[in-house]
Design an enzyme around this catalytic site. Structure first.
Site, PDB file in Angstrom:
ATOM      1  N   SER A  96     -55.189 -42.172   6.011  1.00  0.00           N
ATOM      2  CA  SER A  96     -54.027 -42.601   6.707  1.00  0.00           C
ATOM      3  C   SER A  96     -53.343 -43.679   5.810  1.00  0.00           C
ATOM      4  O   SER A  96     -52.124 -44.063   6.144  1.00  0.00           O
ATOM      5  CB  SER A  96     -54.817 -43.196   7.925  1.00  0.00           C
ATOM      6  OG  SER A  96     -55.707 -44.306   7.614  1.00  0.00           O
ATOM      7  N   ASP A 140     -54.707 -39.711  -3.081  1.00  0.00           N
ATOM      8  CA  ASP A 140     -54.325 -39.813  -1.554  1.00  0.00           C
ATOM      9  C   ASP A 140     -52.579 -40.017  -1.812  1.00  0.00           C
ATOM     10  O   ASP A 140     -52.015 -39.433  -0.956  1.00  0.00           O
ATOM     11  CB  ASP A 140     -55.084 -40.971  -0.938  1.00  0.00           C
ATOM     12  CG  ASP A 140     -56.218 -40.695  -0.403  1.00  0.00           C
ATOM     13  OD1 ASP A 140     -56.971 -39.711  -1.015  1.00  0.00           O
ATOM     14  OD2 ASP A 140     -56.892 -41.172   0.458  1.00  0.00           O
TER      15      ASP A 140
HETATM   16  O1  PMV Z   1     -63.240 -40.647   1.964  1.00  0.00           O
HETATM   17  P1  PMV Z   1     -61.754 -40.824   1.008  1.00  0.00           P
HETATM   18  O2  PMV Z   1     -60.728 -39.697   1.461  1.00  0.00           O
HETATM   19  O3  PMV Z   1     -61.529 -41.971   0.496  1.00  0.00           O
HETATM   20  O4  PMV Z   1     -62.402 -39.818  -0.169  1.00  0.00           O
HETATM   21  C1  PMV Z   1     -63.246 -40.418  -1.397  1.00  0.00           C
HETATM   22  C2  PMV Z   1     -63.252 -39.355  -2.537  1.00  0.00           C
HETATM   23  C3  PMV Z   1     -64.451 -39.467  -3.513  1.00  0.00           C
HETATM   24  O5  PMV Z   1     -64.460 -38.481  -4.497  1.00  0.00           O
HETATM   25  C4  PMV Z   1     -65.578 -39.788  -2.958  1.00  0.00           C
HETATM   26  C5  PMV Z   1     -64.014 -40.972  -4.436  1.00  0.00           C
HETATM   27  C6  PMV Z   1     -62.814 -40.784  -5.079  1.00  0.00           C
HETATM   28  O6  PMV Z   1     -62.143 -41.970  -5.113  1.00  0.00           O
HETATM   29  O7  PMV Z   1     -62.362 -39.797  -5.750  1.00  0.00           O
END
Ligand code: PMV
Length: 305
Positions: A96, A140
């Site tokens: 988000s 993201d």
């Molecule tokens: O929960 P999220 O969407 O922030 O995903 C974290 C993903 C991880 O692989 C656990 C950490 C990362 O920075 O890649």
């Protein structure tokens, strides 16, 4: 007065979270839950969202405040009115903060003619997430900007699959710096038992590699099977919770091709791949979760009007 309206999507990890921290392959996808922002020239700075109405305010609206500050060094922005509305649950591992950052940067870029292309928006978005959170992966902001299914770390785009996605939110485990804490937990497990835990991380990476092949052939049965194995390995790394497991099993029992945690775990969300989204959503709700039916989307950030 002119106005720029942009929207940007959230994301899920189809495969490979946590192992991606160790350079392994992962697959992230944009999902059709979007944050919409309108950006309009104004005399003062006004930021309006469900959290409240503020000016530049790093406590209440940290991402948007940073977006305005960063764009001020690229374009002349005296005052601006920004309205935010979002389908994406906050702090649930669905990206988000990246979506709001990318949508606001894109709106400011358009309205004030800063001339940034999408690659710049994605990298500036990553810079903002890193400054606000202390650390952030570029995934993201990249996925929210570009959309589609992205194989990491090479950022290769592969064709989107049409199968429905049901996200199940446990509405639990939302704590400050949750991702950092869970990543640190895996690192500790690895440090204590490298010979046993590294093979788990390697296996997750190989699942993501195999996942790329079955996504390319739209083989939902095989994608689901690999998701289930990936979920088991995330559990082995200690990032599962009983509530996540309940939603995962409820979705599988309702006939989903597969179901797994998405993101850091420790609460937050799971998702299922299914051709009967209403049935799977009902099962997730019966098991105490909040279900959101969606699909993977090719569209990253886009101008709405
Ligand atoms: O929960 P999220 O969407 O922030 O995903 C974290 C993903 C991880 O692989 C656990 C950490 C990362 O920075 O890649």
């Amino acid at each position: 007065m002119t106005m720029a309206v942009f929207s940007a999507p959230g994301k899920i990890y189809l495969f490979g979270e946590h192992a991606v921290v160790y350079g392994k392959t992962a697959i992230a996808c944009a999902v059709n839950l979007r944050t919409r922002v309108s950006v309009e020239r104004s005399d003062d700075v006004v930021i309006r969202s469900v959290i409240g109405t503020t000016g530049i305010d790093h406590a209440v609206h940290p991402y948007i405040s940073k977006c305005i500050e960063k764009m001020r060094s690229r374009a002349e922005i005296r005052g601006v009115k920004i309205d935010i509305e979002s389908d994406i649950p906050v702090s649930a591992g669905l990206g988000s903060s990246a979506a709001v950052t990318v949508a606001v940067l894109s709106g400011l870029n358009e309205e004030f003619g800063a001339g940034l292309d999408k690659m710049h928006i994605a990298s500036l978005g990553h810079e903002i997430e890193t400054e606000v959170q202390g650390a952030a992966s570029p995934t993201d902001t990249y996925v929210s900007t570009m959309g589609g299914i992205v194989v990491i770390p090479g950022k290769k785009r592969i064709p989107v699959i049409g199968c429905r996605i049901v996200i199940g939110n446990t509405n639990s485990g939302v704590t400050e710096k949750k991702t950092a804490r869970l990543v640190a937990g895996v690192r500790e497990l690895l440090a204590n038992s490298p010979g046993e835990v590294m093979p788990v991380i390697d296996a997750i990476g190989r699942i993501a590699e195999a996942g790329e092949r079955v996504v390319n052939s739209c083989d939902y049965v095989s994608i689901g099977r690999l998701m289930n194995v990936n979920h088991g390995l995330l559990d082995a790394l200690g990032v599962g919770t009983a509530r996540l497991a309940e939603l995962v099993y409820a979705a599988r029992d309702a006939g989903a091709f597969g179901a797994k945690i998405t993101g850091a775990g420790g609460g937050g969300c799971m998702f299922a791949l299914t051709d009967d989204p209403q049935k799977v959503a009902a099962a997730i709700e019966d098991a105490g979760g909040t279900a959101i039916v969606t699909r993977i989307t090719e569209d990253g950030v886009r101008q709405e009007c």
